[in-house]
Structures are given as C-alpha cells and as structure tokens.
Design a protein around this motif. Structure first.
Motif, PDB file in Angstrom:
ATOM      1  N   ARG A   1       0.717  -1.321   0.054  1.00 43.68           N
ATOM      2  CA  ARG A   1       0.075   0.115  -0.080  1.00 43.68           C
ATOM      3  C   ARG A   1       0.805   1.327  -0.016  1.00 43.68           C
ATOM      4  N   VAL A   2       1.919   1.209   0.877  1.00 47.28           N
ATOM      5  CA  VAL A   2       2.941   2.304   0.843  1.00 47.28           C
ATOM      6  C   VAL A   2       3.578   2.617  -0.631  1.00 47.28           C
ATOM      7  N   LEU A   3       3.933   1.500  -1.490  1.00 47.43           N
ATOM      8  CA  LEU A   3       4.543   1.754  -2.602  1.00 47.43           C
ATOM      9  C   LEU A   3       3.568   2.347  -3.777  1.00 47.43           C
ATOM     10  N   VAL A   4       2.403   1.810  -3.633  1.00 49.02           N
ATOM     11  CA  VAL A   4       1.138   2.160  -4.412  1.00 49.02           C
ATOM     12  C   VAL A   4       0.809   3.668  -4.216  1.00 49.02           C
ATOM     13  N   ALA A   5       0.911   4.176  -2.826  1.00 46.66           N
ATOM     14  CA  ALA A   5       0.851   5.504  -2.538  1.00 46.66           C
ATOM     15  C   ALA A   5       2.019   6.292  -3.216  1.00 46.66           C
ATOM     16  N   GLN A   6       2.974   5.865  -3.261  1.00 48.56           N
ATOM     17  CA  GLN A   6       4.283   6.568  -3.649  1.00 48.56           C
ATOM     18  C   GLN A   6       4.204   6.670  -5.248  1.00 48.56           C
ATOM     19  N   GLY A   7       3.322   6.071  -5.930  1.00 48.82           N
ATOM     20  CA  GLY A   7       3.216   6.135  -7.281  1.00 48.82           C
ATOM     21  C   GLY A   7       3.916   4.911  -8.254  1.00 48.82           C
ATOM     22  N   TRP A   8       4.265   3.707  -7.363  1.00 49.12           N
ATOM     23  CA  TRP A   8       4.736   2.583  -8.025  1.00 49.12           C
ATOM     24  C   TRP A   8       3.469   1.984  -8.625  1.00 49.12           C
ATOM     25  N   PRO A   9       3.893   1.432  -9.828  1.00 52.36           N
ATOM     26  CA  PRO A   9       2.633   0.866 -10.728  1.00 52.36           C
ATOM     27  C   PRO A   9       1.926  -0.377 -10.031  1.00 52.36           C
ATOM     28  N   GLN A  10       0.683  -0.454  -9.920  1.00 54.23           N
ATOM     29  CA  GLN A  10       0.011  -1.573  -9.513  1.00 54.23           C
ATOM     30  C   GLN A  10      -0.568  -2.643 -10.436  1.00 54.23           C
ATOM     31  N   VAL A  11      -0.173  -3.821 -10.102  1.00 58.76           N
ATOM     32  CA  VAL A  11      -0.439  -4.885 -11.009  1.00 58.76           C
ATOM     33  C   VAL A  11      -1.839  -5.192 -11.150  1.00 58.76           C
TER      34      VAL A  11
ATOM     35  N   ASP B   1       6.734  -8.781 -23.812  1.00 55.55           N
ATOM     36  CA  ASP B   1       6.132  -7.899 -23.041  1.00 55.55           C
ATOM     37  C   ASP B   1       6.994  -6.897 -22.584  1.00 55.55           C
ATOM     38  N   VAL B   2       6.443  -5.909 -21.897  1.00 55.02           N
ATOM     39  CA  VAL B   2       7.118  -4.698 -21.584  1.00 55.02           C
ATOM     40  C   VAL B   2       7.285  -4.699 -20.077  1.00 55.02           C
ATOM     41  N   SER B   3       8.804  -4.900 -19.668  1.00 55.25           N
ATOM     42  CA  SER B   3       8.924  -4.782 -18.350  1.00 55.25           C
ATOM     43  C   SER B   3      10.152  -4.064 -17.925  1.00 55.25           C
ATOM     44  N   ASP B   4      11.306  -4.816 -17.457  1.00 57.34           N
ATOM     45  CA  ASP B   4      12.337  -4.066 -17.309  1.00 57.34           C
ATOM     46  C   ASP B   4      13.030  -2.982 -18.305  1.00 57.34           C
ATOM     47  N   GLY B   5      12.986  -1.826 -18.110  1.00 51.89           N
ATOM     48  CA  GLY B   5      13.620  -0.931 -19.262  1.00 51.89           C
ATOM     49  C   GLY B   5      12.511  -0.417 -20.177  1.00 51.89           C
ATOM     50  N   GLY B   6      11.170  -0.640 -20.022  1.00 57.19           N
ATOM     51  CA  GLY B   6      10.094  -0.283 -20.693  1.00 57.19           C
ATOM     52  C   GLY B   6       9.974  -0.414 -22.293  1.00 57.19           C
TER      53      GLY B   6
ATOM     54  N   PHE C   1      10.197  10.406 -22.347  1.00 56.35           N
ATOM     55  CA  PHE C   1      10.955   9.557 -21.377  1.00 56.35           C
ATOM     56  C   PHE C   1      10.211   8.664 -20.818  1.00 56.35           C
ATOM     57  N   VAL C   2       8.921   9.058 -20.342  1.00 49.77           N
ATOM     58  CA  VAL C   2       7.776   8.117 -19.738  1.00 49.77           C
ATOM     59  C   VAL C   2       7.394   7.115 -20.697  1.00 49.77           C
ATOM     60  N   PHE C   3       7.173   7.435 -22.047  1.00 49.79           N
ATOM     61  CA  PHE C   3       6.924   6.412 -23.226  1.00 49.79           C
ATOM     62  C   PHE C   3       7.993   5.305 -23.265  1.00 49.79           C
ATOM     63  N   LEU C   4       9.268   5.845 -23.288  1.00 49.29           N
ATOM     64  CA  LEU C   4      10.435   4.861 -23.531  1.00 49.29           C
ATOM     65  C   LEU C   4      10.764   3.920 -22.406  1.00 49.29           C
ATOM     66  N   PHE C   5      10.403   4.422 -21.081  1.00 47.23           N
ATOM     67  CA  PHE C   5      11.320   3.848 -20.125  1.00 47.23           C
ATOM     68  C   PHE C   5      10.372   3.386 -18.915  1.00 47.23           C
ATOM     69  N   SER C   6       8.952   3.906 -19.135  1.00 52.61           N
ATOM     70  CA  SER C   6       8.032   3.359 -18.041  1.00 52.61           C
ATOM     71  C   SER C   6       7.984   1.975 -17.934  1.00 52.61           C
ATOM     72  N   GLU C   7       8.003   1.305 -16.875  1.00 47.75           N
ATOM     73  CA  GLU C   7       7.956  -0.302 -16.657  1.00 47.75           C
ATOM     74  C   GLU C   7       6.613  -0.713 -16.200  1.00 47.75           C
ATOM     75  N   SER C   8       5.527   0.189 -16.321  1.00 49.16           N
ATOM     76  CA  SER C   8       4.007  -0.258 -15.743  1.00 49.16           C
ATOM     77  C   SER C   8       3.677  -1.664 -16.761  1.00 49.16           C
ATOM     78  N   ALA C   9       3.218  -2.319 -15.883  1.00 43.82           N
ATOM     79  CA  ALA C   9       2.839  -3.870 -16.233  1.00 43.82           C
ATOM     80  C   ALA C   9       1.460  -3.816 -17.187  1.00 43.82           C
ATOM     81  N   GLY C  10       1.252  -5.078 -17.413  1.00 41.85           N
ATOM     82  CA  GLY C  10       0.226  -5.409 -18.276  1.00 41.85           C
ATOM     83  C   GLY C  10       0.239  -4.928 -19.870  1.00 41.85           C
TER      84      GLY C  10
END
Length: 265
Positions: A113-123, A149-154, A181-190
C-alpha cells in the motif's frame, strides 16, 4: 527446609517448610518460569513461516509442547513452563521459511500500500490475463509475427531485444500527448509490443477493441533505414523519430560485452 525434607520435625524446620509451601503456592515450583515470554518468542518464529514441527525439532521438544504453549488446546492452558524447555525454545533462531510455507501477509500488504501511494505501478491481474488471452489468440490465428512483454527498461528495452533477436531494424515514434522519457522507459505492467502484418492490422485492432484492451500503433519494422540515417546500405538501425538512432551492431556490442568486461576487469 533441607533438614525437614531429611525427616526433622522440629518447630523451626516445620516453619521453614510452611514458608516454602506458601512461596510455592504463590510463585510455583522454582524450576518453572512464566510462559508468556516463551510464547511470544514462538509466535514470532511462526510469523516468519516456521511451523510448530520445525520449532519443536529445532528446540528438541515434543510438538505437543509447542501446541499447548500456543494455546491450541483450550482445555489445557499453559501459564508456566519448565526452565529447560523455556531455554530450548528461546534458543531457536529465525530460519528462512521454505517456498511452500504460509506466512502472515499483514506487513507485506502494508508495504504494498505504501509503494502504491508513492506512485509505483500496481499490477492488474485481470488485465494481465486479458493481455495473455489476446496474445495467444493473435498468435493462434496468424495475426502476430512477434510479441514481447514490456517490463524492465520499458518500451525502449523491449524494442531493442526484439530487434536484436530478429536482426531487423525498426522505426518507432512517441504517441501524441506522451512524454518521450515516460513512453520509452516506463515499466508499468500489463503491456506488450507486438508485430502485426499489414494485412492483419485491422483484424487485430478490432479484436483488441472488442475485448476493451487499448492498442496503439507505435512504429514499423523496416530493414532499409540505414541510408536514411547516413549509414551504409544494409546497416540495420533502431530509429526513435525526432529523438535518436542507434545501429543494431552498437546495441549488440553493448548488450553482449558489458558483463564480460566487468568480470574480466
């Protein structure tokens, strides 16, 4: 008291024996200790995934002793334990739980919950499943020639790995309204990058729309981009429009030489 035990019944010895019995009634036998501290230690061990049997084996006591101490038998509450048993249980150290062990999830859930509140992507497990189903259907029905799949490194790392594996270059661009930068390197899942033949593009996008999974065109596979970027004919490059271009030879060298260089230094 010692003389009384040996048989003396004088008034002084009998008084000493009465005092001893009164103390024992109030405090229990001298070789018994309060079970609360021992119970707390055992419960702490269990939060790390150690089972009753594991604790009992490590302490050299019967499993029933641990069970009674934890209050699993309400008809036989334990308030005091033998000093030797207490010392053995208190000597047991935390061990890493085996992979199949069940542990208390409270601290893990709190940390998530703390990580999600800090902005980390939620699976999103439902989205992950939907993505997997679409990739399987697309591959089965001939709509896809490649997927990653898009994961480490975006997205950037995904495109690099796909280009290196195929040996063919590509041109990619940033969709309107997105930070490069967000488009190329974001590691959001799914998410995944797929290669769709032109003849199947409409069918694939319609399938994604019907399943309510967003699909965006972010580039094309192109083996002839070398001359357009001042490289010799046949040189394969990965071009990120209006950002930068890099050859597959450079990418492969960086990809394959880093670890050997570190290990040999």
């Amino acid at each position: 008291r010692t003389t009384y035990v040996q048989g003396c019944r004088c008034e002084q010895c009998r008084a000493a024996n009465r005092r001893y019995n009164k103390w024992r009634t109030m405090h229990g036998p001298a070789d018994l200790v309060d079970a609360a501290v021992v119970r707390a230690h055992v419960e702490q061990l269990r939060t790390y995934g150690m089972g009753r049997r594991t604790i009992a084996v490590q302490a050299g006591v019967a499993v029933s002793v641990v069970s009674r101490l934890l209050g699993l038998d309400p008809t036989r509450p334990v308030h005091r334990v033998h000093r030797i048993t207490a010392n053995r249980l208190l000597a047991v150290q935390v061990q890493l739980a085996p992979d199949h062990a069940l542990v208390d999830s409270t601290s893990t859930a709190r940390r998530l919950r703390v990580l999600v509140a800090q902005g980390w992507p939620q699976v999103d497990l439902a989205r992950e499943r939907l993505l997997g189903e679409i990739l399987v259907a697309g591959s089965r029905d001939g709509m896809l020639t490649a997927a990653h799949d898009v994961s480490d490194g975006g997205v950037a790392q995904t495109l690099v790995e796909m280009a290196l594996r195929s040996g063919v270059g590509a041109r990619s661009w940033v969709p309107d309204g997105l930070d490069p930068f967000v488009f190329l390197f974001s590691e959001s899942a799914g998410r995944a990058v797929v290669v769709v033949p032109r003849s199947e593009e409409l069918r694939f996008t319609e399938m994604c729309a019907a399943r309510q999974l967003p699909a965006h065109r972010i580039g094309v596979v192109d083996s002839g981009l070398g001359p357009d970027n001042d490289y010799d004919e046949g040189v394969q490059v990965l071009e990120f429009t209006n950002l930068f271009t890099v050859t597959l030879e450079e990418l492969r060298h960086a990809h394959e030489s880093t670890l050997p260089a570190v290990l040999n230094s």
